[in-house]
Scaffold this motif. Structure first.
Motif, PDB file in Angstrom:
ATOM      1  N   LEU A  24     -95.390   7.992   4.890  1.00  0.00           N
ATOM      2  CA  LEU A  24     -96.619   7.843   4.118  1.00  0.00           C
ATOM      3  C   LEU A  24     -97.513   6.769   4.729  1.00  0.00           C
ATOM      4  N   ALA A  25     -96.909   5.669   5.154  1.00  0.00           N
ATOM      5  CA  ALA A  25     -97.688   4.611   5.795  1.00  0.00           C
ATOM      6  C   ALA A  25     -98.391   5.133   7.045  1.00  0.00           C
ATOM      7  N   ASP A  26     -97.663   5.898   7.855  1.00  0.00           N
ATOM      8  CA  ASP A  26     -98.264   6.458   9.072  1.00  0.00           C
ATOM      9  C   ASP A  26     -99.404   7.423   8.739  1.00  0.00           C
ATOM     10  N   ARG A  27     -99.175   8.288   7.753  1.00  0.00           N
ATOM     11  CA  ARG A  27    -100.211   9.257   7.386  1.00  0.00           C
ATOM     12  C   ARG A  27    -101.452   8.548   6.843  1.00  0.00           C
ATOM     13  N   ILE A  28    -101.266   7.516   6.043  1.00  0.00           N
ATOM     14  CA  ILE A  28    -102.398   6.741   5.535  1.00  0.00           C
ATOM     15  C   ILE A  28    -103.187   6.144   6.693  1.00  0.00           C
ATOM     16  N   ALA A  29    -102.454   5.702   7.742  1.00  0.00           N
ATOM     17  CA  ALA A  29    -103.096   5.071   8.900  1.00  0.00           C
ATOM     18  C   ALA A  29    -103.665   6.086   9.887  1.00  0.00           C
ATOM     19  N   GLY A  30    -103.480   7.386   9.616  1.00  0.00           N
ATOM     20  CA  GLY A  30    -104.065   8.409  10.472  1.00  0.00           C
ATOM     21  C   GLY A  30    -103.141   9.016  11.501  1.00  0.00           C
ATOM     22  N   VAL A  31    -101.849   8.687  11.459  1.00  0.00           N
ATOM     23  CA  VAL A  31    -100.886   9.302  12.379  1.00  0.00           C
ATOM     24  C   VAL A  31    -100.661  10.756  11.958  1.00  0.00           C
ATOM     25  N   PRO A  32    -100.567  11.687  12.904  1.00  0.00           N
ATOM     26  CA  PRO A  32    -100.379  13.103  12.538  1.00  0.00           C
ATOM     27  C   PRO A  32     -99.062  13.337  11.800  1.00  0.00           C
ATOM     28  N   PRO A  33     -98.968  14.427  11.063  1.00  0.00           N
ATOM     29  CA  PRO A  33     -97.722  14.764  10.362  1.00  0.00           C
ATOM     30  C   PRO A  33     -96.569  14.989  11.337  1.00  0.00           C
ATOM     31  N   PHE A  34     -95.351  14.959  10.816  1.00  0.00           N
ATOM     32  CA  PHE A  34     -94.182  15.286  11.623  1.00  0.00           C
ATOM     33  C   PHE A  34     -94.358  16.681  12.206  1.00  0.00           C
ATOM     34  N   ARG A  35     -93.887  16.854  13.424  1.00  0.00           N
ATOM     35  CA  ARG A  35     -94.062  18.130  14.117  1.00  0.00           C
ATOM     36  C   ARG A  35     -92.887  19.085  13.903  1.00  0.00           C
ATOM     37  N   THR A  36     -91.678  18.546  13.852  1.00  0.00           N
ATOM     38  CA  THR A  36     -90.496  19.408  13.719  1.00  0.00           C
ATOM     39  C   THR A  36     -90.306  19.785  12.253  1.00  0.00           C
ATOM     40  N   PRO A  37     -90.214  21.090  11.953  1.00  0.00           N
ATOM     41  CA  PRO A  37     -90.039  21.494  10.550  1.00  0.00           C
ATOM     42  C   PRO A  37     -88.648  21.140  10.031  1.00  0.00           C
ATOM     43  N   TRP A  38     -88.584  20.849   8.749  1.00  0.00           N
ATOM     44  CA  TRP A  38     -87.303  20.599   8.100  1.00  0.00           C
ATOM     45  C   TRP A  38     -86.655  21.933   7.759  1.00  0.00           C
ATOM     46  N   PRO A  39     -85.367  22.088   7.991  1.00  0.00           N
ATOM     47  CA  PRO A  39     -84.703  23.362   7.662  1.00  0.00           C
ATOM     48  C   PRO A  39     -84.778  23.646   6.163  1.00  0.00           C
ATOM     49  N   THR A  40     -85.285  24.823   5.818  1.00  0.00           N
ATOM     50  CA  THR A  40     -85.467  25.154   4.401  1.00  0.00           C
ATOM     51  C   THR A  40     -84.183  25.630   3.734  1.00  0.00           C
ATOM     52  N   ASP A  41     -83.180  26.005   4.515  1.00  0.00           N
ATOM     53  CA  ASP A  41     -81.932  26.503   3.932  1.00  0.00           C
ATOM     54  C   ASP A  41     -80.823  25.442   3.941  1.00  0.00           C
ATOM     55  N   ALA A  42     -81.191  24.209   4.271  1.00  0.00           N
ATOM     56  CA  ALA A  42     -80.192  23.132   4.352  1.00  0.00           C
ATOM     57  C   ALA A  42     -80.135  22.408   3.012  1.00  0.00           C
ATOM     58  N   HIS A  43     -79.465  23.027   2.045  1.00  0.00           N
ATOM     59  CA  HIS A  43     -79.358  22.421   0.726  1.00  0.00           C
ATOM     60  C   HIS A  43     -78.259  21.351   0.731  1.00  0.00           C
ATOM     61  N   PRO A  44     -78.553  20.181   0.215  1.00  0.00           N
ATOM     62  CA  PRO A  44     -77.542  19.114   0.229  1.00  0.00           C
ATOM     63  C   PRO A  44     -76.375  19.453  -0.680  1.00  0.00           C
ATOM     64  N   LEU A  45     -75.235  18.891  -0.355  1.00  0.00           N
ATOM     65  CA  LEU A  45     -74.061  19.073  -1.197  1.00  0.00           C
ATOM     66  C   LEU A  45     -74.243  18.327  -2.515  1.00  0.00           C
ATOM     67  N   SER A  46     -73.685  18.889  -3.571  1.00  0.00           N
ATOM     68  CA  SER A  46     -73.686  18.183  -4.847  1.00  0.00           C
ATOM     69  C   SER A  46     -72.684  17.038  -4.780  1.00  0.00           C
ATOM     70  N   ARG A  47     -72.758  16.157  -5.768  1.00  0.00           N
ATOM     71  CA  ARG A  47     -71.813  15.031  -5.802  1.00  0.00           C
ATOM     72  C   ARG A  47     -70.374  15.531  -5.867  1.00  0.00           C
ATOM     73  N   THR A  48     -70.139  16.570  -6.670  1.00  0.00           N
ATOM     74  CA  THR A  48     -68.796  17.135  -6.776  1.00  0.00           C
ATOM     75  C   THR A  48     -68.342  17.698  -5.434  1.00  0.00           C
ATOM     76  N   GLN A  49     -69.257  18.349  -4.730  1.00  0.00           N
ATOM     77  CA  GLN A  49     -68.905  18.927  -3.429  1.00  0.00           C
ATOM     78  C   GLN A  49     -68.660  17.845  -2.387  1.00  0.00           C
ATOM     79  N   ILE A  50     -69.396  16.739  -2.474  1.00  0.00           N
ATOM     80  CA  ILE A  50     -69.165  15.638  -1.535  1.00  0.00           C
ATOM     81  C   ILE A  50     -67.776  15.041  -1.745  1.00  0.00           C
TER      82      ILE A  50
END
Length: 428
Positions: free
Chosen positions: A347-373
């Protein structure tokens, strides 16, 4: 600790009306006796919850020993006769599922929040310049923390979120279970804030767990880092934006913030890169990472090759990579979460005018639940991979164990636990 007589919670002995009635009468009598024996405290005799009022009375000696006057104590607890049931509900609520890093960043660093952050940078520029001159923390970082914590103060206007800090912490101290000690320690600190006249009792508001003001400080941290930037004689993070932003900068500065350095860089890894080097522990000069083929995204150069950095893969091998600098760890002193520190830095970078991240975040990478961890940690430990404490949290020990298992199984050793990895561990 005595039983808590609240809706939705069973009092020992329920189902035996005579015994329960006797206990209630005895508890009420005990509360009345405590009230009578402490004339310096003027809590109401007709308490809605006699046991809670008795607890408040019983907490007075600790407050007095901490230097709290009876006048402050009475003013702090005026009208507080029942625990906050919403605090109790939130205290026992354990979220089973969490957002992925990508989902969290999409929410925390929205286009609207970036736009609002730029507006706040312009609005408060004279104060931010003074804060930077005094503490050496870049304005966009301070404003970004403000944005992530309370959306630039907008959250403070939500009556469903903001509540009495004294009542919340007394509730935790009285019936908070594992958080009872925290509640009592923070309650003493909150009373000291009132004793110092930094804010009036009605103005001492915060979240259910006692985080306060524009940039969400718990009472002990406020006492340690609070700054009177506007010169009115008292640090005030509730209604004074300069004080709140300066208090934030003070925390970062006193925990080692490096003036003129950034938090980190999004990076690109070469094909065949040894992912085991992304162990989140090993510091190398940026120039050495560059020799290993690590590049800054967008063809941009790293400003200083001598900066020490660690390589992290917050979403595993399929997500973005980052070289993080020491300032990233300082941000985590505010909130010990990689997702949080990334959000603030981004957010600090974006406020200062730095471009957004270029590499997309994987949309199917759901985190484990606490029970699963917990299940993952138990499975790793059973196979001889030490994880440290089995606590349902992904810490350095668990990541090291995941990485070791991945290497043994011929998988990319990114240290990132997935649903597929859990299945392989438990059923493979």
């Amino acid at each position: 600790m005595t039983a808590v007589a609240l809706k939705g919670r069973r009092v020992p002995g329920a189902g035996r009306p005579a015994a329960a009635g006797l206990r209630l009468r005895l508890a009420t009598l005990a509360a009345a006796l405590l009230l009578a024996l402490s004339p310096a405290l003027s809590l109401p005799a007709a308490a809605a919850d006699a046991q809670f009022v008795a607890w408040i009375k019983g907490f007075w000696p600790a407050a007095r020993q901490a230097g709290i006057s009876s006048a402050t104590y009475n003013a702090a607890f005026a009208g507080i006769t029942e625990p906050d049931t919403e605090v109790l509900r939130l205290n026992v609520k354990q979220p089973e599922f969490t957002k992925s890093v990508g989902e969290y960043l999409a929410s925390a660093v929205s286009d609207q929040r970036v736009e609002n952050g730029r507006a706040m940078m312009a609005k408060w520029k004279p104060w931010l310049d003074r804060i930077y001159a005094r503490f050496g923390v870049e304005p966009q970082i301070v404003v970004a923390i403000w944005g992530v914590e309370t959306s630039y103060g907008a959250v403070l206007e939500n009556p469903k979120i903001v509540r009495s800090v004294i009542r919340s912490l007394a509730t935790l101290g009285y019936a908070g279970g594992a958080r009872a000690k925290f509640g009592q320690e923070q309650l003493l600190a909150a009373l000291k804030i009132l004793e110092n006249h930094d804010v009036a009792p009605r103005g001492l508001t915060g979240s259910w767990a006692g985080a306060m003001g524009h940039t969400q400080f718990i009472p002990t941290s406020f006492l340690q880092y609070g700054v009177d930037m506007d010169g009115d004689g008292h640090p005030n993070i509730w209604t004074s934006v300069p004080d709140a932003l300066a208090t934030t900068a003070n925390l970062l500065a006193r925990n080692g913030w490096q003036r003129g350095a950034t938090w980190g860089y999004e990076a690109e890894l070469p094909r065949g890169f040894n992912l085991a080097l992304a162990d989140e522990k090993t510091w190398r000069p940026v120039s050495e990472w560059a020799k290993l083929g690590v590049r800054r995204t967008g063809g941009r150069a790293f400003p200083r090759g001598s900066d020490k950095a660690k390589l992290i893969l917050p979403a595993g091998a399929r997500g973005p990579a980052f070289l993080i600098l020491p300032n990233f760890e300082v941000i985590k002193r505010y909130n010990n979460s990689t997702s949080y520190a990334l959000a603030v830095g981004y957010l600090a970078d974006r406020i200062a005018g730095v471009p957004p991240f270029r590499t997309p975040w994987p949309t199917d990478a759901h985190p484990l639940s606490r029970t699963q961890i917990v299940e993952l940690q138990q499975a790793l430990a059973a196979r001889g991979y030490p994880v440290g404490q089995v606590d349902g949290k992904i810490g350095p020990g668990t990541r090291d164990a995941v990485r070791a298992f991945q290497m043994a199984a011929g998988l990319p050793p990114d240290g990132y636990p997935t649903q597929e990895l859990l299945v392989l561990l438990t059923r493979g």
